[in-house]
Motif scaffolding. Structure first.
Motif, PDB file in Angstrom:
ATOM      1  N   LEU A 128     -51.582 -29.718 -86.236  1.00 29.36           N
ATOM      2  CA  LEU A 128     -51.644 -28.666 -87.401  1.00 29.36           C
ATOM      3  C   LEU A 128     -53.156 -28.970 -88.273  1.00 29.36           C
ATOM      4  N   TYR A 129     -53.578 -27.865 -88.559  1.00 26.69           N
ATOM      5  CA  TYR A 129     -54.746 -27.876 -89.441  1.00 26.69           C
ATOM      6  C   TYR A 129     -54.458 -27.678 -91.011  1.00 26.69           C
ATOM      7  N   ASN A 130     -54.792 -28.519 -91.806  1.00 28.93           N
ATOM      8  CA  ASN A 130     -54.568 -28.509 -93.237  1.00 28.93           C
ATOM      9  C   ASN A 130     -55.653 -27.578 -94.025  1.00 28.93           C
ATOM     10  N   LEU A 131     -55.033 -26.443 -94.240  1.00 24.22           N
ATOM     11  CA  LEU A 131     -55.940 -25.152 -94.834  1.00 24.22           C
ATOM     12  C   LEU A 131     -56.512 -25.792 -96.229  1.00 24.22           C
ATOM     13  N   ASN A 132     -55.678 -26.631 -96.839  1.00 27.53           N
ATOM     14  CA  ASN A 132     -56.117 -26.954 -98.361  1.00 27.53           C
ATOM     15  C   ASN A 132     -57.058 -28.085 -98.318  1.00 27.53           C
ATOM     16  N   TYR A 133     -57.626 -28.609 -97.074  1.00 27.95           N
ATOM     17  CA  TYR A 133     -58.519 -29.838 -97.084  1.00 27.95           C
ATOM     18  C   TYR A 133     -59.769 -29.597 -97.704  1.00 27.95           C
ATOM     19  N   ASN A 134     -60.199 -30.367 -98.544  1.00 28.44           N
ATOM     20  CA  ASN A 134     -61.650 -30.380 -99.003  1.00 28.44           C
ATOM     21  C   ASN A 134     -62.320 -31.641 -99.099  1.00 28.44           C
ATOM     22  N   GLN A 135     -63.100 -31.715 -98.377  1.00 23.48           N
ATOM     23  CA  GLN A 135     -63.820 -33.116 -98.017  1.00 23.48           C
ATOM     24  C   GLN A 135     -64.599 -33.542 -99.340  1.00 23.48           C
ATOM     25  N   ASN A 136     -64.888 -32.616-100.029  1.00 23.81           N
ATOM     26  CA  ASN A 136     -65.615 -32.982-101.371  1.00 23.81           C
ATOM     27  C   ASN A 136     -64.785 -33.203-102.394  1.00 23.81           C
ATOM     28  N   ASP A 137     -63.436 -33.024-102.086  1.00 25.56           N
ATOM     29  CA  ASP A 137     -62.576 -33.676-103.327  1.00 25.56           C
ATOM     30  C   ASP A 137     -62.112 -34.876-103.044  1.00 25.56           C
ATOM     31  N   PRO A 138     -62.377 -35.946-103.883  1.00 26.34           N
ATOM     32  CA  PRO A 138     -62.038 -37.422-103.444  1.00 26.34           C
ATOM     33  C   PRO A 138     -60.280 -37.247-103.148  1.00 26.34           C
ATOM     34  N   ILE A 139     -59.657 -37.029-104.050  1.00 27.25           N
ATOM     35  CA  ILE A 139     -58.302 -37.002-103.778  1.00 27.25           C
ATOM     36  C   ILE A 139     -57.666 -36.288-102.583  1.00 27.25           C
ATOM     37  N   SER A 140     -58.236 -35.108-102.263  1.00 23.05           N
ATOM     38  CA  SER A 140     -57.719 -34.369-100.932  1.00 23.05           C
ATOM     39  C   SER A 140     -58.350 -35.443 -99.807  1.00 23.05           C
ATOM     40  N   TYR A 141     -59.606 -35.938 -99.894  1.00 23.98           N
ATOM     41  CA  TYR A 141     -60.349 -36.560 -98.930  1.00 23.98           C
ATOM     42  C   TYR A 141     -59.548 -37.961 -98.548  1.00 23.98           C
ATOM     43  N   GLN A 142     -59.059 -38.415 -99.700  1.00 26.51           N
ATOM     44  CA  GLN A 142     -58.343 -39.903 -99.318  1.00 26.51           C
ATOM     45  C   GLN A 142     -56.749 -39.790 -99.024  1.00 26.51           C
ATOM     46  N   VAL A 143     -56.215 -38.753 -99.637  1.00 27.11           N
ATOM     47  CA  VAL A 143     -54.812 -38.384 -99.302  1.00 27.11           C
ATOM     48  C   VAL A 143     -54.539 -38.107 -97.701  1.00 27.11           C
ATOM     49  N   TYR A 144     -55.531 -37.259 -97.166  1.00 28.70           N
ATOM     50  CA  TYR A 144     -55.297 -36.864 -96.061  1.00 28.70           C
ATOM     51  C   TYR A 144     -56.075 -37.589 -94.939  1.00 28.70           C
ATOM     52  N   GLY A 145     -56.712 -38.728 -95.370  1.00 26.23           N
ATOM     53  CA  GLY A 145     -57.219 -39.508 -94.553  1.00 26.23           C
ATOM     54  C   GLY A 145     -58.596 -39.288 -93.890  1.00 26.23           C
ATOM     55  N   GLY A 146     -59.395 -38.397 -94.605  1.00 25.79           N
ATOM     56  CA  GLY A 146     -60.588 -37.842 -94.375  1.00 25.79           C
ATOM     57  C   GLY A 146     -60.486 -37.021 -93.267  1.00 25.79           C
ATOM     58  N   THR A 147     -59.555 -36.404 -93.022  1.00 20.45           N
ATOM     59  CA  THR A 147     -59.726 -35.185 -91.821  1.00 20.45           C
ATOM     60  C   THR A 147     -58.649 -34.173 -92.267  1.00 20.45           C
ATOM     61  N   PRO A 148     -58.851 -32.952 -91.623  1.00 23.53           N
ATOM     62  CA  PRO A 148     -58.044 -31.839 -91.843  1.00 23.53           C
ATOM     63  C   PRO A 148     -56.774 -31.715 -90.885  1.00 23.53           C
ATOM     64  N   PHE A 149     -57.186 -32.691 -90.058  1.00 16.99           N
ATOM     65  CA  PHE A 149     -56.005 -32.381 -88.938  1.00 16.99           C
ATOM     66  C   PHE A 149     -55.012 -33.386 -88.955  1.00 16.99           C
ATOM     67  N   VAL A 150     -53.846 -32.735 -88.588  1.00 17.92           N
ATOM     68  CA  VAL A 150     -52.680 -33.765 -88.739  1.00 17.92           C
ATOM     69  C   VAL A 150     -51.854 -33.755 -87.419  1.00 17.92           C
ATOM     70  N   LEU A 151     -51.521 -34.871 -86.773  1.00 23.68           N
ATOM     71  CA  LEU A 151     -50.865 -35.183 -85.753  1.00 23.68           C
ATOM     72  C   LEU A 151     -49.522 -35.649 -85.805  1.00 23.68           C
ATOM     73  N   ARG A 152     -48.463 -35.356 -85.119  1.00 23.34           N
ATOM     74  CA  ARG A 152     -47.119 -35.911 -85.280  1.00 23.34           C
ATOM     75  C   ARG A 152     -46.541 -36.046 -84.024  1.00 23.34           C
ATOM     76  N   LEU A 153     -45.790 -36.916 -83.876  1.00 22.22           N
ATOM     77  CA  LEU A 153     -44.897 -37.172 -82.819  1.00 22.22           C
ATOM     78  C   LEU A 153     -43.736 -37.184 -83.292  1.00 22.22           C
ATOM     79  N   LEU A 154     -42.678 -36.482 -82.973  1.00 19.43           N
ATOM     80  CA  LEU A 154     -41.366 -36.299 -83.272  1.00 19.43           C
ATOM     81  C   LEU A 154     -40.353 -36.095 -82.257  1.00 19.43           C
ATOM     82  N   PHE A 155     -39.055 -36.518 -82.723  1.00 23.79           N
ATOM     83  CA  PHE A 155     -37.916 -36.406 -81.587  1.00 23.79           C
ATOM     84  C   PHE A 155     -37.097 -35.530 -82.419  1.00 23.79           C
ATOM     85  N   PHE A 156     -36.751 -34.129 -81.903  1.00 23.14           N
ATOM     86  CA  PHE A 156     -35.551 -33.688 -82.481  1.00 23.14           C
ATOM     87  C   PHE A 156     -35.354 -32.459 -81.642  1.00 23.14           C
TER      88      PHE A 156
END
Length: 210
Positions: free
Chosen positions: A182-210
């Protein structure tokens, strides 16, 4: 074993136990007739009961290794709304650790996140590539940020819409291995909170079993 390892172990165990209970065959044994099982109805067109459309599971998400280190667990409940649409809700807990020197010269930062999300998945090209879904979701995270050697912690809530794709490798009619990007449309590299909470990247990877 620290509390993070214990949490991951318990979640994995619960997910595998729930998943094992879902390994059921199609009611009308369509596979024996050379056809894939229907997801919402029987061969003669009768709708499957609500309980037989539910999908339970979970897995890991937000995994990054190095600096920062990040790892999360994510239980999920899905519902097969139609042959091509899955809707659902999920929760997540993510632990992120920045070593000293990454954000602050002599201090490390630890972030604990607790979140909730609602999602919808649509199988958009089943005739060409079955089990590939467009994936959209809205995620909220409550986070607690603790800086080493600083008293107290900063807490807050941040929300984000995410868009991407999910590929499901089916194991049974109601269970599969899900790989999501997934791509985080709300990610802002210049916002310290957004940068830290999302690990410094707008990309989200998941491995789920369902």
């Amino acid at each position: 074993m620290n509390h993070i390892q214990k949490l991951l172990f318990i979640t994995a165990l619960l997910s595998s136990t729930i998943a094992f209970g879902q390994l059921t065959e199609d009611p009308d044994e369509r596979r024996d007739k050379g056809k894939d099982p229907l997801r919402t109805q029987t061969v003669d067109g009768r709708p499957l009961p609500f309980s037989q459309r539910l999908r339970f599971g979970g897995g890991i998400n937000g995994f990054r290794f190095g600096n920062p280190f990040s790892l999360g667990v994510s239980p999920v409940i899905g519902y097969q709304a139609s042959e091509r649409v899955i809707i659902g809700v999920g929760g997540n807990y993510t632990y992120t650790r920045y070593k000293a020197g990454y954000l602050y010269a002599n201090q490390g930062v630890t972030i604990n996140q607790y979140g909730f999300r609602g999602f919808i998945m649509y199988e958009f090209i089943p005739s060409i590539l079955p089990n590939l879904y467009l994936h959209g979701e809205l995620q909220t995270n409550t986070y607690q940020q603790k800086i080493d050697q600083v008293a107290g912690a900063y807490t807050g809530t941040i929300a984000a819409p995410l868009l991407g794709v999910t590929y499901i490798q089916p194991i049974s009619r109601r269970f599969g291995v899900n790989l999501t990007a997934l791509y985080n449309l709300n990610y802002n590299q210049n916002d310290p909170i957004s940068y830290q909470v999302y690990g410094g990247t707008p990309f989200v990877l998941r491995l789920l079993f369902f």
